[in-house]
Scaffold this motif. Structure first.
Motif, short mmCIF file in Angstrom:
data_model
loop_
_atom_site.label_atom_id
_atom_site.label_comp_id
_atom_site.label_asym_id
_atom_site.label_seq_id
_atom_site.Cartn_x
_atom_site.Cartn_y
_atom_site.Cartn_z
N ARG A 89 0.81 -1.22 0.00
CA ARG A 89 0.00 0.00 0.00
C ARG A 89 0.84 1.27 0.00
NH1 ARG A 89 -3.65 -0.62 5.08
NH2 ARG A 89 -1.73 -1.62 5.82
N VAL A 90 2.12 1.14 0.33
CA VAL A 90 2.98 2.32 0.29
C VAL A 90 3.12 2.84 -1.14
CG1 VAL A 90 5.20 1.15 -0.08
CG2 VAL A 90 5.12 3.28 1.25
N SER A 91 2.81 2.00 -2.12
CA SER A 91 2.88 2.42 -3.53
C SER A 91 1.93 3.57 -3.84
CB SER A 91 2.56 1.23 -4.45
OG SER A 91 3.52 0.21 -4.29
N TYR A 92 0.82 3.63 -3.13
CA TYR A 92 -0.15 4.71 -3.38
C TYR A 92 0.39 6.04 -2.87
CZ TYR A 92 -3.11 0.68 -4.25
OH TYR A 92 -3.62 -0.50 -4.74
N MET A 93 1.11 6.01 -1.75
CA MET A 93 1.76 7.22 -1.26
C MET A 93 2.88 7.64 -2.21
SD MET A 93 3.70 8.06 2.36
CE MET A 93 2.21 8.13 3.35
N GLU A 94 3.60 6.66 -2.71
CA GLU A 94 4.67 6.94 -3.66
C GLU A 94 4.09 7.62 -4.90
OE1 GLU A 94 8.38 4.51 -5.67
OE2 GLU A 94 6.48 3.46 -5.41
N CYS A 95 3.00 7.10 -5.40
CA CYS A 95 2.36 7.65 -6.59
C CYS A 95 1.89 9.08 -6.36
CB CYS A 95 1.19 6.75 -6.98
SG CYS A 95 0.22 7.37 -8.37
N ALA A 127 -6.36 17.83 -6.35
CA ALA A 127 -5.24 17.60 -5.44
C ALA A 127 -5.60 18.00 -4.01
CB ALA A 127 -4.02 18.39 -5.91
N LEU A 128 -6.26 19.12 -3.84
CA LEU A 128 -6.61 19.58 -2.49
C LEU A 128 -7.54 18.58 -1.79
CD1 LEU A 128 -7.10 23.40 -3.17
CD2 LEU A 128 -5.27 22.31 -1.85
N GLN A 129 -8.48 18.02 -2.53
CA GLN A 129 -9.34 16.99 -1.94
C GLN A 129 -8.55 15.72 -1.70
OE1 GLN A 129 -12.50 17.34 -0.82
NE2 GLN A 129 -12.23 15.27 0.00
N GLY A 130 -7.60 15.43 -2.60
CA GLY A 130 -6.75 14.25 -2.43
C GLY A 130 -5.88 14.34 -1.19
N TYR A 131 -5.32 15.53 -0.94
CA TYR A 131 -4.54 15.74 0.28
C TYR A 131 -5.39 15.43 1.51
CZ TYR A 131 -0.54 18.19 -1.90
OH TYR A 131 0.58 18.52 -2.61
N TYR A 142 -6.99 6.65 2.56
CA TYR A 142 -6.07 6.96 3.65
C TYR A 142 -4.76 6.23 3.38
CZ TYR A 142 -4.28 7.20 8.48
OH TYR A 142 -3.51 7.42 9.61
N LEU A 143 -3.67 6.96 3.33
CA LEU A 143 -2.39 6.37 2.93
C LEU A 143 -1.71 5.62 4.07
CD1 LEU A 143 -0.99 9.26 0.68
CD2 LEU A 143 -2.20 7.18 -0.02
N LEU A 144 -0.71 4.86 3.72
CA LEU A 144 0.01 4.02 4.68
C LEU A 144 1.03 4.88 5.43
CD1 LEU A 144 0.38 1.07 5.69
CD2 LEU A 144 2.25 0.88 4.04
N TRP A 145 0.65 5.40 6.57
CA TRP A 145 1.52 6.27 7.35
C TRP A 145 2.29 5.50 8.41
CZ3 TRP A 145 2.48 11.13 5.91
CH2 TRP A 145 1.59 11.74 5.04
N SER A 146 2.06 4.23 8.55
CA SER A 146 2.74 3.45 9.59
C SER A 146 3.17 2.10 9.04
CB SER A 146 1.80 3.23 10.79
OG SER A 146 0.64 2.53 10.38
N GLN A 150 9.59 2.58 4.22
CA GLN A 150 9.53 3.29 2.95
C GLN A 150 8.64 4.52 3.03
OE1 GLN A 150 11.25 2.66 0.17
NE2 GLN A 150 10.26 4.19 -1.13
N THR A 151 7.74 4.54 4.00
CA THR A 151 6.85 5.68 4.19
C THR A 151 7.64 6.98 4.38
OG1 THR A 151 5.11 4.31 5.16
CG2 THR A 151 5.04 6.65 5.67
N LEU A 152 8.79 6.91 5.04
CA LEU A 152 9.60 8.10 5.25
C LEU A 152 9.96 8.75 3.92
CD1 LEU A 152 11.32 9.96 7.11
CD2 LEU A 152 13.21 8.34 6.77
N VAL A 153 10.29 7.92 2.94
CA VAL A 153 10.70 8.42 1.63
C VAL A 153 9.57 9.19 0.96
CG1 VAL A 153 11.49 7.77 -0.68
CG2 VAL A 153 12.34 6.54 1.33
N ASP A 154 8.43 8.53 0.85
CA ASP A 154 7.35 9.11 0.05
C ASP A 154 6.56 10.18 0.80
OD1 ASP A 154 7.86 7.60 -2.35
OD2 ASP A 154 7.31 5.86 -1.17
N ALA A 155 6.59 10.13 2.13
CA ALA A 155 6.01 11.23 2.91
C ALA A 155 6.85 12.50 2.70
CB ALA A 155 5.96 10.87 4.39
N ALA A 156 8.16 12.32 2.49
CA ALA A 156 9.02 13.48 2.25
C ALA A 156 8.64 14.20 0.96
CB ALA A 156 10.48 13.05 2.19
#
Length: 299
Positions: A89-95, A127-131, A142-146, A150-156
């Motif tokens: 699921r971290v792939s969705y945050m990456e995307c 984008a604003l609604q996506g955020y 809801y993205l994978l925050w935990s 790898q979450t550290l990378v894509d959250a950055a």
């Protein structure tokens, strides 16, 4: 379908993953380019029109879906046979994160009635609604925050998008959403970055926290800047950790994030423009080069 090879781990780097990313980007670019060439034969298009069209058609499927909470439902993932078992699921945050980091400056331009302006406004609205959906525990997107380093990378990259498009992408968000992002970014301190360009991921997040007036960890910023400076090897190249890697991370991570941190000036006691910083750095590097030449002559 999206085939994902294993990413770099805490102990090793996946060359297959890097090759896949380069090939995937090349194939995608060629696909859009070929289609645009066909358009160009029937309609004269300026360079800017071509690039804006490419950006819109790449971004629209992602942003329209995440704005409706349907990204994770509709974006299917096909994993490599050698996938290491981490939560996909971290792939969705990456995307979402990497897309927004690239789009942010463009989406920050003023609205206008041109075809480009209409596209830009639509993407920003999505984008604003996506955020909002990305940090809403009740949203399907809801993205994978935990649970995944790898979450550290894509959250950055999400933090980078907020810094790049602060007035257009961060300020319009409601206070609940802003608080959720701040809490999630602070919680990522549980992840220790790898001794590579990853130092810039944690420091970019801390720089964003500084920018919004939250309590930032300045040691993470200072230590990253010092270490990256030590890894400078000349001609615009930085070593990605103790060992030099001749790849795209200099252009994709190190230069953009390092510049953004310096521009934001989270650790400077005396305000200094980025232009002045660059001139001072150039002078310092020139002196270091002279020193090396003198050492060589002495030997």
């Amino acid at each position: 379908m999206i085939r994902r090879p294993p990413r770099s781990t805490l102990s090793s780097s996946s060359a297959a993953s890097d090759v896949y990313k380069r090939q995937g980007c090349t194939i995608l670019f060629l696909f859009f380019s070929a289609d645009l060439c066909a358009k160009h034969k029937t309609k004269k298009m300026a360079d800017r029109e071509i690039w804006c069209d490419v950006m819109y058609r790449m971004a629209a499927p992602v942003l329209s879906n995440i704005s409706e909470g349907k990204l994770q439902k509709n974006m299917q993932l096909e994993l490599s046979p050698t996938w290491d078992g981490r939560d996909r699921r971290v792939s969705y945050m990456e995307c979402f994160g990497r897309l927004m980091a690239g789009l942010a400056p463009w989406l920050s331009l003023p609205d206008d009635d041109t075809a480009e302006g209409i596209q830009r406004k639509q993407l920003r609205t999505w984008a604003l609604q996506g955020y909002k959906n990305a940090v809403d525990p009740l949203s399907p997107d809801y993205l994978l925050w935990s649970e995944n380093f790898q979450t550290l990378v894509d959250a950055a990259y999400i933090a980078e998008s907020f810094i790049r498009g602060y007035n257009s992408l961060w300020m319009p968000l409601d206070e609940v959403t802003k608080e959720r992002y701040i809490n999630q970014f602070v919680a990522l301190r549980r992840i220790n970055p790898l001794y590579t360009n990853w130092l810039l991921f944690s420091s970019t997040i801390e720089t964003f926290l500084h920018k919004v007036g939250a309590k930032a960890d300045y040691y993470r910023i200072d230590s990253a800047l010092r270490k990256i400076s030590e890894w400078y090897i000349g001609d615009g190249w930085y070593s990605d950790g103790p060992s030099f890697a001749f790849d795209y991370y200099n252009s994709f991570v190190i230069h953009p994030m390092l510049s953004l941190i310096h521009i934001s000036e989270p650790t400077r006691r005396t305000p200094i423009s980025y232009a002045v910083f660059c001139l001072k750095k150039k002078k310092i590097l020139k002196n270091i080069h002279k020193m090396h030449l003198n050492i060589i002559k002495l030997n």
